[in-house]
Design an enzyme around this catalytic site. Structure first.
Site, PDB file in Angstrom:
ATOM      1  N   SER A  66     -29.761   0.854 -18.920  1.00  0.00           N
ATOM      2  CA  SER A  66     -28.852   1.965 -18.655  1.00  0.00           C
ATOM      3  C   SER A  66     -28.103   2.403 -19.917  1.00  0.00           C
ATOM      4  O   SER A  66     -28.735   2.679 -20.932  1.00  0.00           O
ATOM      5  CB  SER A  66     -27.914   1.572 -17.519  1.00  0.00           C
TER       6      SER A  66
ATOM      7  N   HIS B 219     -31.914   1.985  -9.653  1.00  0.00           N
ATOM      8  CA  HIS B 219     -31.404   1.787 -11.005  1.00  0.00           C
ATOM      9  C   HIS B 219     -30.966   0.336 -11.176  1.00  0.00           C
ATOM     10  O   HIS B 219     -29.941  -0.077 -10.619  1.00  0.00           O
ATOM     11  CB  HIS B 219     -30.213   2.732 -11.171  1.00  0.00           C
TER      12      HIS B 219
HETATM   13  C1  GCU Z   1     -23.754   6.177 -15.323  1.00  0.00           C
HETATM   14  C2  GCU Z   1     -24.144   7.154 -16.411  1.00  0.00           C
HETATM   15  C3  GCU Z   1     -25.511   6.831 -17.005  1.00  0.00           C
HETATM   16  C4  GCU Z   1     -25.567   5.386 -17.410  1.00  0.00           C
HETATM   17  C5  GCU Z   1     -25.152   4.494 -16.276  1.00  0.00           C
HETATM   18  C6  GCU Z   1     -25.034   3.018 -16.617  1.00  0.00           C
HETATM   19  O1  GCU Z   1     -24.558   6.360 -14.222  1.00  0.00           O
HETATM   20  O2  GCU Z   1     -24.110   8.438 -15.863  1.00  0.00           O
HETATM   21  O3  GCU Z   1     -25.777   7.650 -18.115  1.00  0.00           O
HETATM   22  O4  GCU Z   1     -26.852   5.077 -17.892  1.00  0.00           O
HETATM   23  O5  GCU Z   1     -23.881   4.876 -15.814  1.00  0.00           O
HETATM   24  O6  GCU Z   1     -24.888   2.656 -17.752  1.00  0.00           O
HETATM   25  O7  GCU Z   1     -25.048   2.227 -15.692  1.00  0.00           O
END
Ligand code: GCU
Length: 446
Positions: free
Chosen positions: A286, A427
């Protein structure tokens, strides 16, 4: 003579004043434009998750026709690579500081872990500059049976080293943490309750069984993840390099975390002799996947690079504006990128770069881009396309590109020099992701 000089002086002063005024008016206009874009981006953002609504776009080229035709692609590419790296630094992640610093590394704990299968070491990495310093705890697991330094994954973690494994010896961070009662973070302080809560993301046993090491540090010890005007973390070591009204290109938090990964690698090179510092795979999930990509781009000592569900500002093509967009990310996380990046809120077409070029900066080192099928916010197809398009550079350098012709069905992994997989589900990073990363990492072993 005097008069002449004097009037020349006046003229010069007038020119400077006019230039300064023009610059401030221009500055104000830019700030206004940024604010307007910012406000628009903030108002009622609805993510596009419909492929048919992806705008028509043209990607900036990986390289120009002249280089394509030249007999010395590798030579020309190293110049082009430098140019792209500078553009990403100037327009997106922010430049890293050039001032001197020192890294020292001291082991403060060692013992068996994972039922005797792993050797655990904890190191205090100190980054110092003059009278100021920053300390980061580096947790390292290597196979207990290893008789020589092992290839190792290095990645930052989100909630503190003690969350990575249910091992009572792991130190609990005293750094700022985001409040989260479910993992025992209250008043920004981590606690015993968090121990082992991220172990699903860090399958240490699987990793050491495969003959690899895994090293991690808490990202908040490098730079706390909130908009603090860059007063603390690694930014505080370089006050002269902070963003100001004139300087909109200096490092944001992602660049700070990436720079921190390089300092951890410095420490590993110098002292952590259970790991083979020439075979370190930098990995991140992420926001930390965006970070691992930028670390891999800026520091070619990383032997291979993995980005897991990195999305916008990571592997996903910005111009597709699918899921999270540039405007949205800059609004929610204004400290992640440099000031210049805000110019591209709702204006991706003007970006002089896009993320396929970021992936190409890893070439010819192995790179893995991974997505999850339900993680539309991170634009899986846009992540795939970046890896696919960047493959041309690998091929031109005599290596091989991504073997997948089309965006695949869930649970498909294509592992090679340029790798991609689409895991079924949300995710996250889990054992299935890691099983593929282990296969991928074998190519740097021999
Ligand atoms: C949020 C953000 C993302 C990121 C994510 C994370 O969702 O919008 O860009 O990758 O957090 O780091 O968990």
């Amino acid at each position: 003579m005097f008069r002449k000089n004097n009037s020349a002086c006046l003229l010069l002063r007038f020119r400077i004043t006019t230039a300064t005024a023009a610059a401030s008016i221009l500055g104000m206009l830019v700030v206004c434009a940024i604010c307007t874009n910012h406000a628009q981006a903030q108002q009622s953002f609805v993510a596009n998750e419909d492929e048919s609504k992806v705008p028509k776009y043209e990607l900036p080229p990986l390289f120009d026709g002249q280089l394509a035709e030249s007999g010395d692609f590798a030579g020309g590419w190293s110049l082009r690579r430098k140019q792209l790296l500078e553009l990403f630094a100037e327009q997106m992640y922010g430049t890293q500081p050039t001032g001197e610093f020192k890294v020292t590394c001291k082991k403060f704990e060692e013992g068996p872990s994972v039922g005797g299968k792993a050797r655990r070491q904890q190191w205090r990495v100190t980054i110092s500059r003059g009278a100021n310093s920053l300390q980061v705890a580096l947790l390292v697991f290597t196979p207990a049976s290893a008789t020589e330094p092992v290839p190792t994954f290095l990645g930052l973690n989100f909630n503190g080293n003690h969350t990575v494994a249910a091992d009572p010896e792991i130190e609990i961070t005293s750094a700022w943490c985001r409040d989260n009662a479910s993992i025992g973070v209250v008043d920004h302080r981590a606690s015993e309750q968090g121990r082992g809560t991220s172990q699903g993301r860090w399958p240490v046993e699987l990793i050491v069984d495969a003959g690899f090491g895994v090293a991690t540090a808490y990202y908040g010890e490098l730079d706390p993840d909130f908009d603090d005007g860059f007063e603390n973390g690694v930014h505080a070591l370089f006050p002269e390099h902070r963003t100001s009204a004139e300087l909109q290109n200096s490092w944001g938090s992602i660049a700070g975390w990436a720079w921190g990964l390089s300092r951890l690698l410095d420490g590993m090179e110098q002292d952590v002799n259970v790991v083979d510092a020439h075979r370190v795979v930098v990995i991140g999930h992420s926001r930390l996947g965006k970070t691992s990509l930028w670390a891999g781009a800026t520091d070619t000592r990383f032997a291979a690079v993995i980005s897991n569900d990195s999305g916008c500002g990571g592997a996903a093509l910005s111009r597709r504006a699918f899921g999270e967009t540039v405007g949205r990310i800059n609004t929610s996380f204004p400290h992640w990128f440099c000031g210049n990046f805000k110019r591209y809120n709702l204006n991706e077409g003007e970006l002089p770069i896009d993320q396929h070029q970021l992936i190409s900066l890893m070439a010819p080192r192995p790179v893995y881009v991974a997505s999850a099928s339900e993680d539309l916010w991170a634009d899986p197809r846009g992540e795939f396309l970046s890896a696919k398009i960047a493959s041309t550079v690998y091929q031109r350098l005599g290596s091989s590109g991504l073997q997948l012709a089309e965006f695949p069905a869930p649970q498909t992994a294509s592992v090679g020099v340029v790798s991609y997989h689409l895991r079924e589900g949300k995710h996250d990073i889990n054992a299935w992701d890691w099983q593929n990363y282990l296969k991928f990492a074998h190519q740097i072993v021999n």
